[in-house]
Design an enzyme around this catalytic site. Structure first.
Site, mmCIF file in Angstrom:
data_model
loop_
_atom_site.group_PDB
_atom_site.id
_atom_site.type_symbol
_atom_site.label_atom_id
_atom_site.label_comp_id
_atom_site.label_asym_id
_atom_site.label_seq_id
_atom_site.Cartn_x
_atom_site.Cartn_y
_atom_site.Cartn_z
ATOM 1 N N SER A 159 0.834 -1.186 0.000
ATOM 2 C CA SER A 159 0.000 0.000 0.000
ATOM 3 C C SER A 159 0.873 1.242 0.000
ATOM 4 O O SER A 159 2.101 1.157 0.047
ATOM 5 C CB SER A 159 -0.932 0.008 1.229
ATOM 6 O OG SER A 159 -0.167 0.071 2.419
ATOM 7 N N GLY A 160 0.226 2.413 -0.057
ATOM 8 C CA GLY A 160 0.954 3.669 0.012
ATOM 9 C C GLY A 160 1.782 3.994 -1.208
ATOM 10 O O GLY A 160 2.681 4.825 -1.131
ATOM 11 N N SER A 161 1.512 3.323 -2.340
ATOM 12 C CA SER A 161 2.268 3.517 -3.596
ATOM 13 C C SER A 161 3.735 3.104 -3.476
ATOM 14 O O SER A 161 4.559 3.496 -4.293
ATOM 15 C CB SER A 161 2.187 4.979 -4.072
ATOM 16 O OG SER A 161 0.873 5.315 -4.437
ATOM 17 N N GLY A 163 6.809 1.120 -4.153
ATOM 18 C CA GLY A 163 7.239 0.259 -5.247
ATOM 19 C C GLY A 163 6.480 0.474 -6.536
ATOM 20 O O GLY A 163 6.706 -0.239 -7.515
ATOM 21 N N ARG A 283 -10.400 -0.937 4.067
ATOM 22 C CA ARG A 283 -9.976 -0.268 5.291
ATOM 23 C C ARG A 283 -10.369 1.207 5.215
ATOM 24 O O ARG A 283 -10.741 1.720 4.166
ATOM 25 C CB ARG A 283 -8.461 -0.370 5.459
ATOM 26 C CG ARG A 283 -7.682 0.190 4.259
ATOM 27 C CD ARG A 283 -6.196 0.231 4.492
ATOM 28 N NE ARG A 283 -5.451 0.575 3.293
ATOM 29 C CZ ARG A 283 -5.312 1.790 2.794
ATOM 30 N NH1 ARG A 283 -5.908 2.807 3.389
ATOM 31 N NH2 ARG A 283 -4.597 2.020 1.704
#
Length: 409
Positions: A159-161, A163, A283
């Site tokens: 998650s979180g961009s 990679g 989530r």
């Protein structure tokens, strides 16, 4: 009378403290179970109980919760994903073990694996980008050729961009493939890379609780090849027809993935083909999403989520309608970040709701190309979009934030 406890699995640097505070307002005793409680500063600052436990081990968590049950009435269990959304699978399994309200772990796991999520959505007729799953450099190159450059390369989990990169040329494709497969990117299992069509167009995100849509935001990113948000705005400027179109597709996603409980945020791009689902996240959105929803609509989503978790009646009724937005501070270079107490001037601007820094002055900054590049943000709200943007512009102009390049650059 036995004290009622809310168990929080791991923590969250952005919204963890809001859960602790909301739990206490509801008369609950929050207890955080974490592999490293010290990494969440707010726990000590709030004097909130925290216990070190291996949160990757379900049996260890069951034992710890059983031990706590001797002294507390455990009325709910929830948690935070951070970079590892499998925490929500664990939360679902814990809730089932202790017969508490919670998400379906199988549904969460289907979302956690982005390739599986893509397959399920595509089979249900939900519009998604073209995609392939690669495990080596040869497959990445071949699949990118089938889809056509530019493509996105992203880990199939995460998650979180982190990679995630837009690859516009064969050289960029080879470079990022090497990065992902060379050991620089941390994989929890063997590498699995999603090769994906670049869906170009405005970005929107739908926030949902259960089957009820709370709001739709618009977002904008910093420069490619990375995807670091630089602003969010509630509500998105959509016509009624376009709003309904995104809402209908969002509910189709929930049905396809079996998500009927708890918070979900669904990301879209509006392309020449219409709205395309980029990702379904089972989530609550991280900071500052809950704060923006409260500013825009008067909905305290964290408190209402906790009520859901502990089996009490929850209410998402809007109390007002305003335009709320966040602008992020994103460094344009590596170096030493500094500002001169000018944030207090910005915070005093009428309409500014919060000025938040993630780093201290004089902190060395090395950009990662993902959410970790945020060094702070300003939140504001007003009756109109133009007024909110003017407030944010004024606040940003008052903050003298500088990045001094490292000496050897």
């Amino acid at each position: 009378m036995t004290e009622r406890a809310l168990i929080l699995i791991e923590g969250h640097s952005g919204i963890g403290v809001l859960y602790v505070q909301a739990a206490r307002r509801l008369g609950l005793h929050p207890i955080t179970l974490s592999a490293d409680p010290a990494c969440y500063d707010y726990l000590a600052a709030q004097r909130s109980e925290a216990i070190r436990v291996d949160t990757d081990n379900l049996d260890s968590l069951i034992r710890e919760c059983s031990r706590l049950h001797a002294n507390y009435d455990i009325v709910g269990i929830t948690g935070f994903s951070g970079l590892d959304e499998s925490v929500y699978v664990t939360v679902g399994n814990l809730c089932r073990h202790f017969d508490l309200p919670g998400p379906n772990p199988a549904s969460i796991e289907r979302c956690y694996d982005k390739f599986t999520q893509r397959q399920i959505l595509a089979q249900a007729g939900v519009p998604v980008p073209a995609y392939r799953l690669a495990t080596n450099a040869m497959e990445v190159e071949s699949f990118a050729g089938e889809i056509g450059l530019p493509v996105l390369l992203k880990p199939a989990e995460g998650s979180g961009s982190v990679g995630v990169r837009l690859c516009r040329t064969t050289d960029e494709l080879a470079e990022h493939t090497t990065y992902l497969l060379s050991g620089k990117h941390i994989w929890r299992c063997s590498p699995r890379i999603l090769v994906e069509e670049f869906a170009q167009g405005p970005y929107f995100c739908v926030d949902i609780m259960g089957n009820e849509i709370i709001g739709i935001s618009a977002g904008d990113f910093g420069p490619p090849p990375h995807f670091v948000f630089r602003e969010f705005t509630y509500p998105a400027a959509l016509t009624e027809d376009d709003h309904n179109r995104i809402a209908d597709i969002s509910l189709s996603c929930l049905r396809a993935l079996g998500l009927a409980w708890g918070p979900t945020c669904i990301e879209f791009r509006w392309t020449t083909r219409g709205p395309i689902v980029i990702e379904v996240n089972p989530r609550l959105g991280g900071a500052p999403t809950p704060q923006l929803l409260q500013l825009a609509y008067g909905v305290d989503l964290i408190t209402e989520h906790i009520k859901l978790v502990i089996g009490e009646e929850w209410n998402l009724r809007r109390k007002h309608s305003r335009t709320a937005a966040a602008w992020f501070f994103i460094p344009d270079r590596d170096g030493i970040v500094d500002w001169n107490n000018t944030d207090s001037l910005a915070a005093a601007v009428q309409g500014v709701a919060d000025v938040k820094w993630y780093v201290a002055p004089k902190t060395p900054i090395i950009r990662k190309g993902d959410y970790r590049d945020w060094i702070g943000y300003v939140l504001a709200a007003s009756p109109t979009l133009a007024q909110t943007e003017a407030i944010l512009q004024h606040a940003f102009e008052l903050i003298d934030c500088t990045i001094t390049p490292f000496a050897d650059e």
